[in-house]
Design an enzyme around this catalytic site. Structure first.
Site, PDB file in Angstrom:
ATOM      1  N   GLU A 192       0.815  -1.211   0.000  1.00  0.00           N
ATOM      2  CA  GLU A 192       0.000   0.000   0.000  1.00  0.00           C
ATOM      3  C   GLU A 192       0.859   1.276   0.000  1.00  0.00           C
ATOM      4  O   GLU A 192       0.554   2.251   0.689  1.00  0.00           O
ATOM      5  CB  GLU A 192      -0.947  -0.020   1.200  1.00  0.00           C
ATOM      6  CG  GLU A 192      -1.919  -1.188   1.158  1.00  0.00           C
ATOM      7  CD  GLU A 192      -2.807  -1.302   2.377  1.00  0.00           C
ATOM      8  OE1 GLU A 192      -2.377  -0.879   3.477  1.00  0.00           O
ATOM      9  OE2 GLU A 192      -3.922  -1.821   2.253  1.00  0.00           O
ATOM     10  N   GLU A 266      -6.862  -8.121  -0.793  1.00  0.00           N
ATOM     11  CA  GLU A 266      -7.642  -7.915   0.415  1.00  0.00           C
ATOM     12  C   GLU A 266      -9.091  -7.633   0.026  1.00  0.00           C
ATOM     13  O   GLU A 266      -9.441  -6.515  -0.338  1.00  0.00           O
ATOM     14  CB  GLU A 266      -7.081  -6.770   1.269  1.00  0.00           C
ATOM     15  CG  GLU A 266      -5.702  -7.050   1.822  1.00  0.00           C
ATOM     16  CD  GLU A 266      -5.227  -5.978   2.801  1.00  0.00           C
ATOM     17  OE1 GLU A 266      -6.058  -5.155   3.252  1.00  0.00           O
ATOM     18  OE2 GLU A 266      -4.025  -5.968   3.124  1.00  0.00           O
TER      19      GLU A 266
END
Length: 334
Positions: A192, A266
């Site tokens: 991320e 995710e």
């Protein structure tokens, strides 16, 4: 939404799993092929040249006592999953510089081995930054005491610490790669990274020298299965999706990455809880609908984040995070 440690997931319905499981290899036979390759095309990841649907369950070994690993992994398998995904928390293993602990609840080698015993693929996400609602995003506290250190950039003290950590960690991962006879099929570089635009500015370059350094650090230590990234693409990796509704991003990803498969690293089952904030739940019908939409958009799989959340022991959670990493997970904390 009754929560217990049942053998079948109470929110991933047979309607979702039955047709998909028919398309996947029998998980008890996934180590049987004499040829050991992992690749990908625009449609899916390829194991020994064969297209695979990946139904992954996120289970963080560092949030589950090692005595329960086999039980939680088995329940994920009986729930229809063919893959286990885990982050690796740097600060869980290197409490002081150069002192590494991979024993007991920290025995990553044994956790992956148990996944292999049960015939499941494995996705490993070693960071070095992991977020994961884990203390300091997985960074050791001592890291900030290094003179002149700056995190997640081409900073010599920081990269020296990362290299030392990878030198200790990567032999465990490499031992278990599919190409070496194990069941690790994907490894993630960084995590991320694009979220740093919140503090570094929207003009921040995401596919930068630092991200490529982390990519190359894994490769030169023997990681020869496909590398993935999420929320921060690195050239030479497969960028994946983090979202409550991964299908929303799939048309854009198909345009941006026409030669890569569509996979959600995710697929958030709900959200994490914080002290004093509302408890997060997600209707079963909403999760089911979001799951079906992934297939409708041409996805090749997803990782339920989380399938079993476990417990934040001690001072391990991030600021204000509750002891339970509940996430309205398919398998409850108990």
């Amino acid at each position: 939404m009754g929560k217990d440690a049942c053998s079948c997931p109470n929110r991933v319905t047979e309607a979702i799993l039955s047709p998909l499981m028919a398309l996947t290899n029998n998980s008890s036979d996934i180590s049987a092929s004499p040829t050991r390759t992992v690749g990908y095309d625009a449609h899916s990841f390829l194991i020994d040249g064969e297209s695979q649907i990946l139904l992954a369950a996120s289970i963080h070994y560092f949030r589950v006592p090692h005595q329960l690993w086999a039980d939680r992994i088995a329940k994920a398998k009986r729930g229809g999953m063919n893959t286990i995904e885990t982050y690796v928390a740097w600060n869980y293993h290197e409490p002081s510089p150069g002192t590494f602990d991979f024993q007991g609840d920290r025995d990553l080698d044994e956790f992956i081995t148990e996944c292999e015993r049960q015939g499941l693929y494995v996705i490993v996400r070693p960071g070095p930054y992991i977020c994961a609602e884990w203390d300091y995003g997985g960074f050791p506290a001592w890291l900030q005491t290094l003179p002149g250190v700056a995190f997640r950039t081409m900073n010599a003290p920081y990269l020296a610490a990362v290299d030392s950590w990878f030198d200790a960690l990567c032999p465990i991962i490499v031992k278990h790669l599919w190409t070496n006879g194990g069941n690790v099929i994907l490894v993630q570089a960084e995590n991320e990274y694009a979220n740093l635009k919140w503090t570094r500015g929207e003009d921040m370059v995401v596919d930068d020298d630092y991200q490529r350094y982390i990519r190359d650090a894994l490769i030169k230590r023997g990681v020869d299965v496909p590398l993935i990234s999420c929320a921060g693409h690195i050239s030479g990796t497969v960028e994946c999706i983090n979202s409550h509704h991964p299908a929303d991003s799939m048309p854009e990803f198909r345009k941006r990455f026409p030669d890569a498969p569509l996979f959600s690293t995710e697929f958030w089952t709900a959200w994490y809880d914080a002290w004093g904030a509302p408890h997060h739940l997600r209707p079963a019908a909403d999760l089911e609908y979001a799951s079906w939409r992934c297939w409708a958009e041409g996805g090749c799989g997803y990782n339920y984040y989380v399938y079993h959340g476990g417990t934040n022991f001690g001072y391990s959670p991030m600021y204000l995070h509750t002891t339970s990493y509940y996430y309205d997970a398919i398998l409850a904390q108990s």
